[in-house]
Design a protein around this motif. Structure first.
Motif, PDB file in Angstrom:
ATOM      1  N   GLY A   1       0.809  -1.220   0.000  1.00 44.13           N
ATOM      2  CA  GLY A   1       0.000   0.000   0.000  1.00 44.13           C
ATOM      3  C   GLY A   1       0.835   1.259   0.000  1.00 44.13           C
ATOM      4  N   ALA A   2       1.884   1.284  -0.795  1.00 44.49           N
ATOM      5  CA  ALA A   2       2.797   2.432  -0.804  1.00 44.49           C
ATOM      6  C   ALA A   2       2.069   3.721  -1.161  1.00 44.49           C
ATOM      7  N   GLY A   3       2.661   4.836  -0.724  1.00 42.40           N
ATOM      8  CA  GLY A   3       2.064   6.136  -0.990  1.00 42.40           C
ATOM      9  C   GLY A   3       1.247   6.652   0.170  1.00 42.40           C
ATOM     10  N   LYS A   4       1.447   6.076   1.368  1.00 43.57           N
ATOM     11  CA  LYS A   4       0.600   6.463   2.493  1.00 43.57           C
ATOM     12  C   LYS A   4       1.331   7.208   3.607  1.00 43.57           C
ATOM     13  N   SER A   5       2.547   6.757   4.003  1.00 42.99           N
ATOM     14  CA  SER A   5       3.158   7.386   5.175  1.00 42.99           C
ATOM     15  C   SER A   5       4.630   7.731   4.960  1.00 42.99           C
ATOM     16  N   GLU A   6       5.119   8.625   5.821  1.00 37.14           N
ATOM     17  CA  GLU A   6       6.496   9.095   5.744  1.00 37.14           C
ATOM     18  C   GLU A   6       7.516   8.050   6.194  1.00 37.14           C
ATOM     19  N   LEU A   7       7.057   6.947   6.738  1.00 34.91           N
ATOM     20  CA  LEU A   7       7.987   5.851   7.023  1.00 34.91           C
ATOM     21  C   LEU A   7       8.658   5.373   5.739  1.00 34.91           C
ATOM     22  N   GLU A   8       7.945   5.524   4.624  1.00 33.97           N
ATOM     23  CA  GLU A   8       8.509   5.116   3.338  1.00 33.97           C
ATOM     24  C   GLU A   8       9.744   5.940   2.989  1.00 33.97           C
ATOM     25  N   ASP A   9       9.751   7.227   3.382  1.00 36.20           N
ATOM     26  CA  ASP A   9      10.920   8.071   3.135  1.00 36.20           C
ATOM     27  C   ASP A   9      12.111   7.612   3.966  1.00 36.20           C
ATOM     28  N   MET A  10      11.822   7.059   5.147  1.00 39.46           N
ATOM     29  CA  MET A  10      12.904   6.600   6.007  1.00 39.46           C
ATOM     30  C   MET A  10      13.563   5.341   5.456  1.00 39.46           C
ATOM     31  N   VAL A  11      12.772   4.446   4.849  1.00 39.83           N
ATOM     32  CA  VAL A  11      13.360   3.176   4.425  1.00 39.83           C
ATOM     33  C   VAL A  11      14.065   3.268   3.079  1.00 39.83           C
ATOM     34  N   ARG A  12      13.736   4.292   2.275  1.00 38.56           N
ATOM     35  CA  ARG A  12      14.357   4.363   0.942  1.00 38.56           C
ATOM     36  C   ARG A  12      15.878   4.330   0.988  1.00 38.56           C
ATOM     37  N   PRO A  13      16.539   5.198   1.772  1.00 37.71           N
ATOM     38  CA  PRO A  13      18.011   5.135   1.785  1.00 37.71           C
ATOM     39  C   PRO A  13      18.551   3.844   2.391  1.00 37.71           C
ATOM     40  N   LEU A  14      17.793   3.233   3.313  1.00 41.70           N
ATOM     41  CA  LEU A  14      18.235   1.975   3.913  1.00 41.70           C
ATOM     42  C   LEU A  14      18.193   0.847   2.892  1.00 41.70           C
ATOM     43  N   VAL A  15      17.152   0.844   2.072  1.00 42.80           N
ATOM     44  CA  VAL A  15      17.043  -0.156   1.012  1.00 42.80           C
ATOM     45  C   VAL A  15      18.104   0.096  -0.058  1.00 42.80           C
ATOM     46  N   ALA A  16      18.308   1.369  -0.392  1.00 40.70           N
ATOM     47  CA  ALA A  16      19.310   1.717  -1.403  1.00 40.70           C
ATOM     48  C   ALA A  16      20.708   1.298  -0.956  1.00 40.70           C
ATOM     49  N   ALA A  17      20.989   1.395   0.337  1.00 42.40           N
ATOM     50  CA  ALA A  17      22.303   0.995   0.854  1.00 42.40           C
ATOM     51  C   ALA A  17      22.548  -0.496   0.659  1.00 42.40           C
ATOM     52  N   GLN A  18      21.479  -1.270   0.510  1.00 42.76           N
ATOM     53  CA  GLN A  18      21.609  -2.696   0.220  1.00 42.76           C
ATOM     54  C   GLN A  18      21.618  -2.969  -1.281  1.00 42.76           C
ATOM     55  N   GLU A  19      21.648  -1.885  -2.050  1.00 42.69           N
ATOM     56  CA  GLU A  19      21.640  -1.970  -3.515  1.00 42.69           C
ATOM     57  C   GLU A  19      20.398  -2.706  -4.023  1.00 42.69           C
ATOM     58  N   ARG A  20      19.279  -2.389  -3.349  1.00 42.38           N
ATOM     59  CA  ARG A  20      17.990  -2.932  -3.768  1.00 42.38           C
ATOM     60  C   ARG A  20      17.105  -1.796  -4.273  1.00 42.38           C
ATOM     61  N   ALA A  21      16.164  -2.153  -5.135  1.00 39.49           N
ATOM     62  CA  ALA A  21      15.239  -1.164  -5.691  1.00 39.49           C
ATOM     63  C   ALA A  21      13.863  -1.340  -5.074  1.00 39.49           C
ATOM     64  N   ILE A  22      13.196  -0.215  -4.809  1.00 41.23           N
ATOM     65  CA  ILE A  22      11.807  -0.274  -4.358  1.00 41.23           C
ATOM     66  C   ILE A  22      10.926  -0.402  -5.592  1.00 41.23           C
ATOM     67  N   GLU A  23      10.084  -1.422  -5.593  1.00 51.31           N
ATOM     68  CA  GLU A  23       9.251  -1.716  -6.761  1.00 51.31           C
ATOM     69  C   GLU A  23       7.787  -1.860  -6.353  1.00 51.31           C
ATOM     70  N   PRO A  24       6.881  -1.767  -7.341  1.00 52.97           N
ATOM     71  CA  PRO A  24       5.446  -1.903  -7.034  1.00 52.97           C
ATOM     72  C   PRO A  24       5.103  -3.319  -6.600  1.00 52.97           C
ATOM     73  N   GLU A  25       3.993  -3.444  -5.888  1.00 46.78           N
ATOM     74  CA  GLU A  25       3.468  -4.760  -5.548  1.00 46.78           C
ATOM     75  C   GLU A  25       3.197  -5.551  -6.825  1.00 46.78           C
ATOM     76  N   ALA A  26       3.563  -6.812  -6.799  1.00 45.33           N
ATOM     77  CA  ALA A  26       3.306  -7.664  -7.963  1.00 45.33           C
ATOM     78  C   ALA A  26       1.819  -7.948  -8.121  1.00 45.33           C
ATOM     79  N   HIS A  27       1.106  -7.994  -6.990  1.00 50.02           N
ATOM     80  CA  HIS A  27      -0.320  -8.331  -7.043  1.00 50.02           C
ATOM     81  C   HIS A  27      -1.121  -7.378  -6.139  1.00 50.02           C
ATOM     82  N   PRO A  28      -1.236  -6.114  -6.524  1.00 43.18           N
ATOM     83  CA  PRO A  28      -1.983  -5.164  -5.688  1.00 43.18           C
ATOM     84  C   PRO A  28      -3.450  -5.511  -5.555  1.00 43.18           C
TER      85      PRO A  28
END
Length: 547
Positions: free
Chosen positions: A415-442
């Motif tokens: 359910g992305a697009g809802k809270s500012e927690l998403e802004d916090m995890v972006r750099p943490l995920v990027a540091a693992q060299e992973r990409a944030i992607e859409p749900e496969a089955h929304p």
């Protein structure tokens, strides 16, 4: 059941959660802990961890022992447990669901053709010659200009309803109900809630695997046997007498017996202005209920904060599963190894890592909730009766099924697009060299299917996210195949058992993100909010303003 990147383009660019400090160092998450706790909680001796069952005390004793060993303190005013009053209703002697008055009578058998149950706490249910009305998707959404009940009185009648939203077949997120991504209007829980508000005596959903996001076996295992409801005043007598599901083929036979074309009416129901259609047949069924009232328990542990102990960061996971279920190949225990013994193992592993790193300024609360499989009942009870005020709950992470497929290249936020927690995890995920992607089955509506939703409804931002299906070894094809195998062969079935060959490296990736975000919240001063466009923003603002 996850979603994110496609929506990032439309997210607000202003964020009140900033990264003024360096992200916490990656922890040493214990794989042995993950394996041991998952294996133990999914052992046959716990008989599938059904809430309010004979095995619950032993399950709770084990979880408490693990919280203690991790270094947590009892979190409920000196106690480890929080009572969650429940009532168990077990339907017995279920009569066939019959339809008369059409071209030919139709009789549907329990379990194979249909399942029925009730929210009402009453010893007997009798539905007799109830007029049947097809109400499309059963949605009444004034803010969207949509009302499937407009111009029809269904009081005392049986409504037949389609699962999901009218625009679930849309490839994009464009549409009156957000296209491919399910809204709460698409969830079966909403369908029954609205049918009751309309006065329907019975509400029957037509099962279709794709829009439901699971096969008939999941419905059968989840809807037969003891059912749990909150034990509240009034005994739910304001709800419909009968709720349930019917398979697609029997539904088509029902419409044909009524002289109607199911496919044509189902297509018509996807359009705004659809009018409910009386089928000219009458429904009957009945059953007796055995009723047992008993409190289940949430488990609450805390790592007290050093400077602001009254402000808490929350980690949650549900400990329950289905208990005894329909046998497959002679096995009638739904062990729930991944769903969600693994999530509780994640709680314990995170607690150990945080205790080893030392306490944070704010408190960290570890919450293992009951009765998620019965409709998020344990988390809903906690959210309505919080040990720690929700206005003082900063936010946190919910864990429901850890990734045991192996390391992945992507990360998916439900359910992305809802809270500012998403802004916090972006750099943490990027540091693992992973990409944030859409749900496969929304279309699966994952956002409304786990315990973070109970807190969201009360205004508390909780991240529900995990590694996606792009495996480092095998890519998306292998990941998609593994996900499909789990849903088809193990999800809510006795085959969800511990496997010593699981690859926990993907779970470590995700738990590292949860740890770092949680620690940043717990050592910081920020109060993540919902985005302005979120339906939960107003609730959070009112809650915080009262402080």
């Amino acid at each position: 059941m996850r979603l994110s990147a496609a929506i990032l383009l439309v997210m607000p660019m202003v964020c009140t959660v900033c990264h003024a400090q360096t992200a916490p160092a990656a922890p040493d998450i214990s794989v042995d802990t993950l394996k041991t706790v998952t294996r133990e909680l999914s052992d046959d001796k716990f008989e599938g961890r059904a809430p309010a069952s004979e095995t619950e005390p032993a399950v709770l004793e084990y979880i408490v022992s693990q919280f203690k060993a991790a270094g947590l303190k009892p979190g409920n005013n000196g106690k480890w447990l929080q009572d969650v009053p429940l009532v168990q209703i077990t339907a017995q002697n279920v009569k066939p669901l019959t339809f008369t008055g059409g071209k030919q009578p139709l009789s549907l058998d329990y379990r194979t053709d249909m399942v029925v149950a009730t929210y009402r706490v009453t010893p007997e249910i009798d539905l007799l010659n109830s007029d049947v009305v097809f109400v499309g998707y059963g949605i009444n959404a004034p803010e969207r200009g949509w009302n499937d009940y407009a111009g029809v009185d269904v009081k005392g009648k049986t409504v037949v309803i389609l699962v999901n939203d009218p625009d679930w077949k849309t490839a994009s997120r464009e549409g009156p109900f957000e296209g491919r991504a399910m809204t709460y209007y698409g969830r079966w829980t909403y369908k029954y809630e609205e049918a009751a508000r309309q006065g329907a005596a019975a509400a029957i959903i037509v099962h279709q695997t794709e829009p439901a996001a699971y096969g008939w076996g999941v419905v059968r295992s989840s809807w037969t046997g003891p059912q749990l409801e909150p034990d509240i005043a009034g005994d739910h007598m304001d709800q419909s007498k009968v709720i349930g599901w019917i398979q697609l083929d029997p539904a088509k036979k029902l419409f044909a017996a009524a002289g109607k074309d199911f496919d044509a009416l189902a297509e018509a129901a996807t359009h705004k202005g659809f009018k409910a259609v009386p089928l000219g047949v009458k429904a009957s069924t009945g059953f007796v209920n055995s009723i047992r009232r008993q409190a289940s328990k949430n488990v609450v542990g805390i790592l007290p904060g050093t400077e602001k102990p009254d402000e808490v960061v929350l980690f949650s996971a549900h400990w329950d599963h289905l208990g005894k279920c329909d046998a497959i190949q002679g096995d009638d225990i739904c062990n729930g190894a991944l769903d969600n013994a693994s999530g509780v193992a994640g709680l314990v592993a995170l607690a150990k890592a945080n205790v080893e790193a030392g306490p944070t300024k704010r408190s960290q609360v570890y919450l293992a909730v009951t009765a998620e499989e019965s409709g998020l009942l344990g988390s809903a009870y906690y959210a309505a009766n919080p040990v720690f005020p929700l206005a003082k709950t900063v936010g946190g992470v919910n864990m429901d099924v850890l990734n045991v497929k192996g390391r992945v290249n992507n990360f998916v936020i439900t359910g992305a697009g809802k809270s500012e927690l998403e802004d916090m995890v972006r750099p943490l995920v990027a540091a693992q060299e992973r990409a944030i992607e859409p749900e496969a089955h929304p279309e699966a509506g994952g956002y409304y299917r786990s315990d973070h939703f109970s807190f969201a409804k009360k205004g508390v931002p909780m991240l529900d996210a995990a590694g996606g299906n792009d495996l480092v070894k095998g890519g998306k094809e292998a990941g998609e195949a593994a996900d499909k195998d789990y849903v088809d062969q193990r999800y809510h079935k006795p085959q969800d058992e511990y496997d010593p060959n699981w690859d926990w490296s993907g779970a470590i990736q995700d738990l590292t993100v949860y740890y770092q975000m949680g620690r940043e919240l717990a050592d910081g001063t920020s109060w993540p909010n919902w985005y302005e466009s979120s339906e939960f923003r107003k609730i959070r603002d009112q809650s915080r303003a009262a402080e």
